[in-house]
Scaffold this motif. Structure first.
Motif, PDB file in Angstrom:
ATOM      1  N   SER A  22       0.832  -1.202   0.000  1.00 46.67           N
ATOM      2  CA  SER A  22       0.000   0.000   0.000  1.00 46.67           C
ATOM      3  C   SER A  22       0.867   1.252   0.000  1.00 46.67           C
ATOM      4  O   SER A  22       0.574   2.228  -0.709  1.00 46.67           O
ATOM      5  CB  SER A  22      -0.932  -0.003   1.211  1.00 46.67           C
ATOM      6  N   CYS A  23       1.934   1.245   0.774  1.00 46.03           N
ATOM      7  CA  CYS A  23       2.844   2.395   0.809  1.00 46.03           C
ATOM      8  C   CYS A  23       3.517   2.592  -0.544  1.00 46.03           C
ATOM      9  O   CYS A  23       3.712   3.732  -0.992  1.00 46.03           O
ATOM     10  CB  CYS A  23       3.892   2.205   1.903  1.00 46.03           C
TER      11      CYS A  23
ATOM     12  N   ALA B  38       1.724   9.489  -5.750  1.00 40.83           N
ATOM     13  CA  ALA B  38       2.138  10.867  -5.464  1.00 40.83           C
ATOM     14  C   ALA B  38       3.132  11.351  -6.514  1.00 40.83           C
ATOM     15  O   ALA B  38       3.023  12.473  -7.028  1.00 40.83           O
ATOM     16  CB  ALA B  38       2.737  10.936  -4.070  1.00 40.83           C
ATOM     17  N   LYS B  39       4.075  10.498  -6.857  1.00 39.63           N
ATOM     18  CA  LYS B  39       5.087  10.870  -7.852  1.00 39.63           C
ATOM     19  C   LYS B  39       4.461  11.118  -9.209  1.00 39.63           C
ATOM     20  O   LYS B  39       4.915  11.980  -9.981  1.00 39.63           O
ATOM     21  CB  LYS B  39       6.133   9.761  -7.943  1.00 39.63           C
ATOM     22  N   ALA B  40       3.385  10.376  -9.530  1.00 40.90           N
ATOM     23  CA  ALA B  40       2.727  10.497 -10.833  1.00 40.90           C
ATOM     24  C   ALA B  40       1.710  11.630 -10.886  1.00 40.90           C
ATOM     25  O   ALA B  40       1.076  11.835 -11.923  1.00 40.90           O
ATOM     26  CB  ALA B  40       2.051   9.181 -11.194  1.00 40.90           C
ATOM     27  N   GLY B  41       1.502  12.332  -9.769  1.00 37.33           N
ATOM     28  CA  GLY B  41       0.651  13.513  -9.804  1.00 37.33           C
ATOM     29  C   GLY B  41      -0.752  13.353  -9.271  1.00 37.33           C
ATOM     30  O   GLY B  41      -1.624  14.192  -9.546  1.00 37.33           O
TER      31      GLY B  41
ATOM     32  N   VAL C 155       0.478   4.586   5.392  1.00 33.53           N
ATOM     33  CA  VAL C 155       0.162   4.878   3.985  1.00 33.53           C
ATOM     34  C   VAL C 155       0.069   6.383   3.766  1.00 33.53           C
ATOM     35  O   VAL C 155       0.581   6.916   2.773  1.00 33.53           O
ATOM     36  CB  VAL C 155      -1.135   4.176   3.560  1.00 33.53           C
ATOM     37  N   ALA C 156      -0.570   7.084   4.692  1.00 31.84           N
ATOM     38  CA  ALA C 156      -0.686   8.541   4.573  1.00 31.84           C
ATOM     39  C   ALA C 156       0.695   9.191   4.565  1.00 31.84           C
ATOM     40  O   ALA C 156       0.957  10.108   3.780  1.00 31.84           O
ATOM     41  CB  ALA C 156      -1.535   9.095   5.706  1.00 31.84           C
ATOM     42  N   ALA C 157       1.585   8.713   5.430  1.00 31.32           N
ATOM     43  CA  ALA C 157       2.942   9.274   5.488  1.00 31.32           C
ATOM     44  C   ALA C 157       3.717   8.958   4.213  1.00 31.32           C
ATOM     45  O   ALA C 157       4.470   9.803   3.708  1.00 31.32           O
ATOM     46  CB  ALA C 157       3.668   8.723   6.710  1.00 31.32           C
ATOM     47  N   ALA C 158       3.527   7.755   3.668  1.00 31.39           N
ATOM     48  CA  ALA C 158       4.262   7.358   2.468  1.00 31.39           C
ATOM     49  C   ALA C 158       3.879   8.220   1.273  1.00 31.39           C
ATOM     50  O   ALA C 158       4.735   8.632   0.484  1.00 31.39           O
ATOM     51  CB  ALA C 158       4.004   5.889   2.159  1.00 31.39           C
ATOM     52  N   GLY C 159       2.603   8.482   1.109  1.00 35.53           N
ATOM     53  CA  GLY C 159       2.145   9.268  -0.029  1.00 35.53           C
ATOM     54  C   GLY C 159       2.240  10.760   0.208  1.00 35.53           C
ATOM     55  O   GLY C 159       2.412  11.538  -0.728  1.00 35.53           O
TER      56      GLY C 159
ATOM     57  N   THR D  77     -14.319   2.854  12.503  1.00 31.16           N
ATOM     58  CA  THR D  77     -15.365   3.458  13.318  1.00 31.16           C
ATOM     59  C   THR D  77     -15.116   4.949  13.536  1.00 31.16           C
ATOM     60  O   THR D  77     -13.991   5.432  13.339  1.00 31.16           O
ATOM     61  CB  THR D  77     -15.416   2.760  14.675  1.00 31.16           C
ATOM     62  N   PRO D  78     -16.126   5.690  13.977  1.00 31.79           N
ATOM     63  CA  PRO D  78     -15.892   7.086  14.354  1.00 31.79           C
ATOM     64  C   PRO D  78     -14.804   7.235  15.405  1.00 31.79           C
ATOM     65  O   PRO D  78     -14.083   8.240  15.416  1.00 31.79           O
ATOM     66  CB  PRO D  78     -17.262   7.528  14.884  1.00 31.79           C
ATOM     67  N   ASP D  79     -14.649   6.244  16.267  1.00 31.70           N
ATOM     68  CA  ASP D  79     -13.564   6.215  17.241  1.00 31.70           C
ATOM     69  C   ASP D  79     -12.204   6.290  16.546  1.00 31.70           C
ATOM     70  O   ASP D  79     -11.334   7.094  16.909  1.00 31.70           O
ATOM     71  CB  ASP D  79     -13.628   4.885  18.008  1.00 31.70           C
ATOM     72  N   ILE D  80     -12.035   5.425  15.538  1.00 27.24           N
ATOM     73  CA  ILE D  80     -10.781   5.396  14.787  1.00 27.24           C
ATOM     74  C   ILE D  80     -10.623   6.679  13.977  1.00 27.24           C
ATOM     75  O   ILE D  80      -9.528   7.258  13.901  1.00 27.24           O
ATOM     76  CB  ILE D  80     -10.737   4.153  13.879  1.00 27.24           C
ATOM     77  N   MET D  81     -11.714   7.152  13.400  1.00 28.48           N
ATOM     78  CA  MET D  81     -11.658   8.405  12.650  1.00 28.48           C
ATOM     79  C   MET D  81     -11.184   9.549  13.534  1.00 28.48           C
ATOM     80  O   MET D  81     -10.426  10.420  13.098  1.00 28.48           O
ATOM     81  CB  MET D  81     -13.037   8.729  12.075  1.00 28.48           C
ATOM     82  N   GLU D  82     -11.629   9.546  14.773  1.00 33.75           N
ATOM     83  CA  GLU D  82     -11.232  10.610  15.696  1.00 33.75           C
ATOM     84  C   GLU D  82      -9.732  10.566  15.970  1.00 33.75           C
ATOM     85  O   GLU D  82      -9.077  11.611  16.028  1.00 33.75           O
ATOM     86  CB  GLU D  82     -12.014  10.497  17.001  1.00 33.75           C
ATOM     87  N   GLU D  83      -9.177   9.385  16.114  1.00 31.07           N
ATOM     88  CA  GLU D  83      -7.731   9.272  16.326  1.00 31.07           C
ATOM     89  C   GLU D  83      -6.959   9.682  15.079  1.00 31.07           C
ATOM     90  O   GLU D  83      -5.939  10.373  15.170  1.00 31.07           O
ATOM     91  CB  GLU D  83      -7.359   7.851  16.737  1.00 31.07           C
ATOM     92  N   LEU D  84      -7.435   9.276  13.911  1.00 25.65           N
ATOM     93  CA  LEU D  84      -6.755   9.645  12.668  1.00 25.65           C
ATOM     94  C   LEU D  84      -6.836  11.139  12.404  1.00 25.65           C
ATOM     95  O   LEU D  84      -5.997  11.696  11.682  1.00 25.65           O
ATOM     96  CB  LEU D  84      -7.355   8.877  11.492  1.00 25.65           C
ATOM     97  N   ALA D  85      -7.815  11.797  12.991  1.00 26.54           N
ATOM     98  CA  ALA D  85      -7.996  13.241  12.781  1.00 26.54           C
ATOM     99  C   ALA D  85      -6.810  14.055  13.275  1.00 26.54           C
ATOM    100  O   ALA D  85      -6.645  15.216  12.894  1.00 26.54           O
ATOM    101  CB  ALA D  85      -9.280  13.711  13.462  1.00 26.54           C
ATOM    102  N   GLU D  86      -5.965  13.448  14.094  1.00 24.87           N
ATOM    103  CA  GLU D  86      -4.762  14.141  14.563  1.00 24.87           C
ATOM    104  C   GLU D  86      -3.796  14.419  13.421  1.00 24.87           C
ATOM    105  O   GLU D  86      -2.949  15.305  13.513  1.00 24.87           O
ATOM    106  CB  GLU D  86      -4.072  13.306  15.648  1.00 24.87           C
ATOM    107  N   ASP D  87      -3.893  13.646  12.344  1.00 23.62           N
ATOM    108  CA  ASP D  87      -3.041  13.829  11.170  1.00 23.62           C
ATOM    109  C   ASP D  87      -3.842  14.596  10.124  1.00 23.62           C
ATOM    110  O   ASP D  87      -4.863  14.113   9.623  1.00 23.62           O
ATOM    111  CB  ASP D  87      -2.630  12.454  10.625  1.00 23.62           C
ATOM    112  N   SER D  88      -3.380  15.775   9.774  1.00 27.38           N
ATOM    113  CA  SER D  88      -4.140  16.654   8.879  1.00 27.38           C
ATOM    114  C   SER D  88      -4.248  16.113   7.463  1.00 27.38           C
ATOM    115  O   SER D  88      -5.041  16.627   6.663  1.00 27.38           O
ATOM    116  CB  SER D  88      -3.492  18.041   8.843  1.00 27.38           C
TER     117      SER D  88
END
Length: 298
Positions: A84-85, A92-95, A121-125, A143-154
């Motif tokens: 996935s990474c 990202a490289k291809a635009g 994956v977010a960091a890789a791309g 879940t919304p729980d997981i979404m809330e934790e991921l929200a820390e990464d813009s």
């Protein structure tokens, strides 16, 4: 960031199994001509898991050539986080303008594994990410729980909500407000999701019926609910074809009948045949015979 009707496009193949780029250009151009707001390539409907990385990048570049500057997202869906990474970096490289990210297709990750894999994956791309939440197809519930934790990464900016439960859309808003752009990913729940606050529709049947899909969205944005509902009720039997193990074959058959394309798929899939093909053809034929006149959207 992302809103409106964004088709998750099919991938067109030649008789020899290679990519039919001319037909991809034609079909995807119809989406842009109808007023769609971007393109997503290599998803479930695009037979992404059946494609090589080089084919994915070729499709991304083709989509960018017809998108008129509107966003083009690459779907990232693989068995391992490492693969996935790799897809994310190449996109990202291809635009690519962004990524739509699915947890592992093979292994059903637990909560911490889901968080760690999505972050990797977010960091890789290093691109904006649409979280693809589809516990029905992929057996992992973001879940919304997981979404809330991921929200820390813009970098996590949007959600394709495909839990098949309209209550989840409302729950995301109650829990997270407007932190994410929420788009519905279930064709036959689109009217309902847009009515409770979803800002977009990652659509499937749009590839065969782009003008009707765009009309429903735009009419709702204009507050013309009854006009939108009338088209949606006509559309519903077709939209149900998206919620099926055979969604790729179903929707490609709709493309055959509605826009004159082909329904070639990549093995082990095979085009619909026999009684099932006849059943789906009947649904599409009935819809074509009763296709509504669309109101002015200006």
């Amino acid at each position: 960031m992302w809103k409106g009707v964004i088709p998750a496009v099919t991938t067109k193949f030649l008789e020899n199994g290679g990519l039919d780029n001319d037909e991809n250009v034609r079909c995807w151009g119809l989406q842009m001509d109808a007023g769609c707001d971007g393109l997503i390539v290599c998803g479930s409907l695009g037979e992404g898991p059946m494609l090589t990385l080089s084919e994915k990048i070729e499709l991304l570049k083709t989509a960018r050539s017809v998108s008129n500057g509107k966003p083009v997202l690459m779907t990232v869906a693989a068995a391992s986080t490492a693969e996935s990474c790799e897809i994310a970096k190449a996109a990202a490289k291809a635009g690519a303008d962004g990524l739509m990210v699915v947890p592992s297709l093979i292994y059903h990750t637990n909560r911490q594994e889901t968080l760690d894999s999505m972050r990797a994956v977010a960091a890789a791309g290093d691109l904006p990410v649409m979280i693809y939440s589809n516990r029905v197809a992929y057996k992992v519930d973001i879940t919304p729980d997981i979404m809330e934790e991921l929200a820390e990464d813009s970098r996590f900016v949007a959600i394709k909500e495909s839990s098949d439960d309209i209550r989840r859309t409302s729950e995301i808003f109650s829990r997270l407000g407007d932190r994410y752009a929420v788009l519905t990913g279930v064709d036959n729940l689109a009217f309902e999701a847009l009515s409770v606050g979803a800002v977009g529709w990652v659509a499937g049947l749009v590839v065969a019926f782009p003008k009707e899909t765009v009309a429903i969205y735009q009419l709702l944005q204009q507050g013309r609910t009854q006009e939108a509902l009338a088209i949606y009720r006509w559309f519903r039997p077709l939209l149900d074809l998206d919620v099926s193990s055979y969604l790729v074959q179903n929707i490609k058959l709709a493309e055959v009948m509605a826009i004159g394309s082909n329904d070639r798929v990549r093995a082990p899939r095979q085009p619909l045949a026999g009684e099932e093909r006849a059943r789906v053809e009947k649904i599409i034929s009935q819809a074509l015979a009763t296709r509504p006149a669309l109101p002015s959207l200006s």
